[in-house]
Scaffold this active site. Structure first.
Site, PDB file in Angstrom:
ATOM      1  N   HIS A 216      58.386 -34.534 -36.249  1.00  0.00           N
ATOM      2  CA  HIS A 216      57.526 -33.387 -36.829  1.00  0.00           C
ATOM      3  C   HIS A 216      56.752 -34.211 -37.705  1.00  0.00           C
ATOM      4  O   HIS A 216      57.415 -35.057 -38.719  1.00  0.00           O
ATOM      5  CB  HIS A 216      58.250 -32.302 -37.656  1.00  0.00           C
ATOM      6  CG  HIS A 216      57.300 -31.455 -38.324  1.00  0.00           C
ATOM      7  ND1 HIS A 216      57.721 -30.479 -39.246  1.00  0.00           N
ATOM      8  CD2 HIS A 216      56.007 -31.151 -37.783  1.00  0.00           C
ATOM      9  CE1 HIS A 216      56.611 -29.819 -39.544  1.00  0.00           C
ATOM     10  NE2 HIS A 216      55.799 -30.139 -38.819  1.00  0.00           N
ATOM     11  N   ASP A 217      55.293 -34.444 -37.733  1.00  0.00           N
ATOM     12  CA  ASP A 217      54.559 -35.179 -38.347  1.00  0.00           C
ATOM     13  C   ASP A 217      54.748 -35.015 -40.001  1.00  0.00           C
ATOM     14  O   ASP A 217      54.742 -36.096 -40.662  1.00  0.00           O
ATOM     15  CB  ASP A 217      53.164 -35.006 -37.886  1.00  0.00           C
ATOM     16  CG  ASP A 217      52.485 -33.617 -38.109  1.00  0.00           C
ATOM     17  OD1 ASP A 217      53.180 -32.983 -38.521  1.00  0.00           O
ATOM     18  OD2 ASP A 217      51.256 -33.431 -37.770  1.00  0.00           O
ATOM     19  N   THR A 218      55.022 -33.639 -40.427  1.00  0.00           N
ATOM     20  CA  THR A 218      55.290 -33.690 -41.981  1.00  0.00           C
ATOM     21  C   THR A 218      56.445 -34.366 -42.331  1.00  0.00           C
ATOM     22  O   THR A 218      56.659 -34.805 -43.464  1.00  0.00           O
ATOM     23  CB  THR A 218      55.087 -32.023 -42.079  1.00  0.00           C
ATOM     24  OG1 THR A 218      54.312 -31.436 -41.533  1.00  0.00           O
ATOM     25  CG2 THR A 218      55.402 -31.949 -43.645  1.00  0.00           C
ATOM     26  N   THR A 239      44.876 -30.594 -41.871  1.00  0.00           N
ATOM     27  CA  THR A 239      44.575 -29.307 -41.575  1.00  0.00           C
ATOM     28  C   THR A 239      45.237 -28.304 -42.059  1.00  0.00           C
ATOM     29  O   THR A 239      44.913 -27.153 -42.544  1.00  0.00           O
ATOM     30  CB  THR A 239      44.793 -29.439 -39.873  1.00  0.00           C
ATOM     31  OG1 THR A 239      43.942 -30.117 -39.537  1.00  0.00           O
ATOM     32  CG2 THR A 239      44.470 -27.844 -39.321  1.00  0.00           C
ATOM     33  N   ASN A 276      53.862 -23.355 -46.310  1.00  0.00           N
ATOM     34  CA  ASN A 276      52.776 -23.602 -45.507  1.00  0.00           C
ATOM     35  C   ASN A 276      51.581 -22.917 -46.195  1.00  0.00           C
ATOM     36  O   ASN A 276      51.418 -21.841 -46.254  1.00  0.00           O
ATOM     37  CB  ASN A 276      52.868 -23.298 -43.956  1.00  0.00           C
ATOM     38  CG  ASN A 276      53.581 -24.285 -43.209  1.00  0.00           C
ATOM     39  OD1 ASN A 276      53.188 -25.133 -42.549  1.00  0.00           O
ATOM     40  ND2 ASN A 276      54.987 -23.976 -43.210  1.00  0.00           N
ATOM     41  N   GLY A 386      45.464 -36.990 -44.747  1.00  0.00           N
ATOM     42  CA  GLY A 386      44.224 -36.981 -44.722  1.00  0.00           C
ATOM     43  C   GLY A 386      43.555 -36.575 -45.812  1.00  0.00           C
ATOM     44  O   GLY A 386      42.498 -37.064 -46.344  1.00  0.00           O
TER      45      GLY A 386
END
Length: 471
Positions: A216-218, A239, A276, A386
């Site tokens: 999971h990228d997080t 995002t 989130n 980002g």
């Protein structure tokens, strides 16, 4: 991305970038997963030579395989409307309170649990023999080996964060066959080697091991937070904004459920206790809308004008599900301002300032709530991803949270991916704290102190209270 890891050094280099364009067909929004896989192959070719590879991606989405291991159609995008109403349907079988007590997962309408509920009765699910989450699917195509990596599995709403395993009680209540999932594997576990056909396609010389990273990228991004101590909050920006704390055990209280916090799993037995938040998606969709209307905006100019705009004039709830779908974001922001009694922004700079102020406030509320619910205090906030390139957002977050903000690294997911591989192969040693000390000494970081230049502490407090009472 390629990483080079040596004594006290971690270097990252971008070798290939490719588009990710979802495709709508037959009224359903899909991922073009074959194009993504081709991008992975092209990237491996550009990266040659490599000693190890690892795959991370977004969460919750999956591909279904038939009895021969073939993909049964392109995976459905989590922003597709097929999960509308599924939470209510699932709650008829297991209450939200019971579901949270078992999984500790924040209610999000697109969680894998609800996607599978939406797929019930479809020919694809009926024919499926196995389910692979997106990074596991790509890894399978590279190696021929199937597995379910734990950090991504923890986003399905089918995993118990206490046992760090699937919850039979939830699966039975939701009528989901856990046999669809291959065995769980941990970050750092071997995930096979590149297949001969992959070596031929990419020009690599084998054997090339593939390592199960925090897929999971997080989870990868949090692993790369360059914190000096454990007293930190993190905000993984892009995002989405994922804001919270790293814990050693989950928080499963009903108060935590009502505050919409999630307990996702991380490396070394950790729990990512977070909320989130819609993130820079709000600004991205504004930019897309203006461009489609023939009013394209230069981002650098827009952010400069936003910095000069009046602070905290218009704020919205950045977690409102009305902002989830693609479409006319400025219109939805204007509607939200009217509903909550705030002035509607008058120009693009006003909309940008509204988005960034609102994100900073959402960061503040998440950090405050996480500390209270977990009985854990922090001294600093780390922003990774980002969003570290958005200096205004970082400064507003420092002002809103009244804490110093350390920004960096931007490519945190890739760095977390690389360091888990390096540790699995013995290039890095120690626990995640040791890894973070290496990253802190190797990376350029920038610190933002609370300034008061973009609103006084009293103005931020009033705006935060406004959101609490209106949401």
């Amino acid at each position: 991305m390629t990483g080079h890891v040596g004594p006290g050094t971690v270097e990252l280099r971008e070798v290939h970038r490719f588009p990710n364009r979802p495709v709508r067909t037959g009224g359903t929004l899909h991922w073009d997963v074959l194009a993504l896989y081709q991008g992975v192959l092209d990237g491996l070719r550009a990266a040659s030579p490599v000693d190890s590879a690892g795959v991370d991606s977004w969460a919750v989405d999956y591909g279904l395989l038939d009895a021969h291991g073939a993909l049964l159609g392109n995976p459905v995008h989590y922003r597709d409307a097929r999960t509308d109403g599924m939470a209510a349907r699932v709650s008829e079988r297991i209450t939200p309170e019971e579901l949270y007590a078992h999984t500790g997962l924040q209610h999000l309408p697109f969680n894998t649990l609800y996607q599978l509920a939406a797929a019930r009765g479809t020919p694809q699910l009926a024919a499926a023999q196995q389910l692979l989450l997106i990074p596991d699917l790509l890894s399978y195509w590279l190696t021929g080996v199937r597995g379910t990596e734990l950090t991504n599995a923890s986003t399905t709403q089918l995993v118990d964060p206490r046992t760090r395993d699937f919850s039979p009680a939830v699966a039975e209540a939701a009528d989901i066959e856990l046999s669809l999932f291959p065995p769980l594997r941990q970050p750092g576990d071997p995930a096979g080697e590149l297949l001969p056909e992959v070596l031929e396609e990419t020009g690599l010389t084998g054997p090339v091991p593939v390592t199960a990273v925090a897929s999971h990228d997080t989870a990868s991004a949090v692993a790369a937070v360059p914190a000096a101590t454990g007293r930190f909050a993190y905000i993984a920006t892009g995002t989405w904004s994922l804001a919270g704390l790293e814990l050693t055990s989950p928080v499963l209280s009903d108060e935590s459920r009502q505050a919409n916090f999630t307990n996702e799993l991380g490396v070394d037995g950790t729990v990512r206790y977070l909320r989130n938040i819609m993130g820079l998606w709000l600004l991205q969709e504004c930019l897309r809308t203006w461009e489609s209307q023939g009013r394209p905006q230069d981002l650098e100019t827009l952010l400069r004008d936003a910095a000069a705009a009046p602070p905290l004039r218009s704020v919205i709830d950045a977690g409102d599900p009305r902002f989830l779908a693609p479409g006319d974001m400025p219109r939805r922001i204007a509607d939200a301002c009217r509903r909550t009694g705030r002035p509607v922004p008058e120009d693009p700079a006003g909309y940008a300032r509204c988005v960034l102020d609102s994100l900073a406030l959402a960061h503040r509320l998440a950090v405050e709530d996480a500390q209270r619910l977990a009985a854990r205090e922090v001294d600093a906030v780390h922003v990774v991803g980002g969003g570290v390139h958005n200096a205004l957002l970082c400064q507003l977050t420092a002002d809103a949270c009244r804490l110093p903000v350390t920004a960096g690294p931007a490519e945190a997911s890739a760095l977390g991916n690389v360091v888990v591989q390096a540790r699995a192969h013995g290039t890095l040693r120690g626990d995640i704290g040791d890894v973070r000390r290496v990253l802190r000494g190797a990376l350029p970081l920038r610190t933002y102190e609370p300034s008061g230049d973009h609103g006084s502490p009293q103005e931020w407090a009033r705006a935060a209270q406004h959101l609490r009472t209106r949401t």
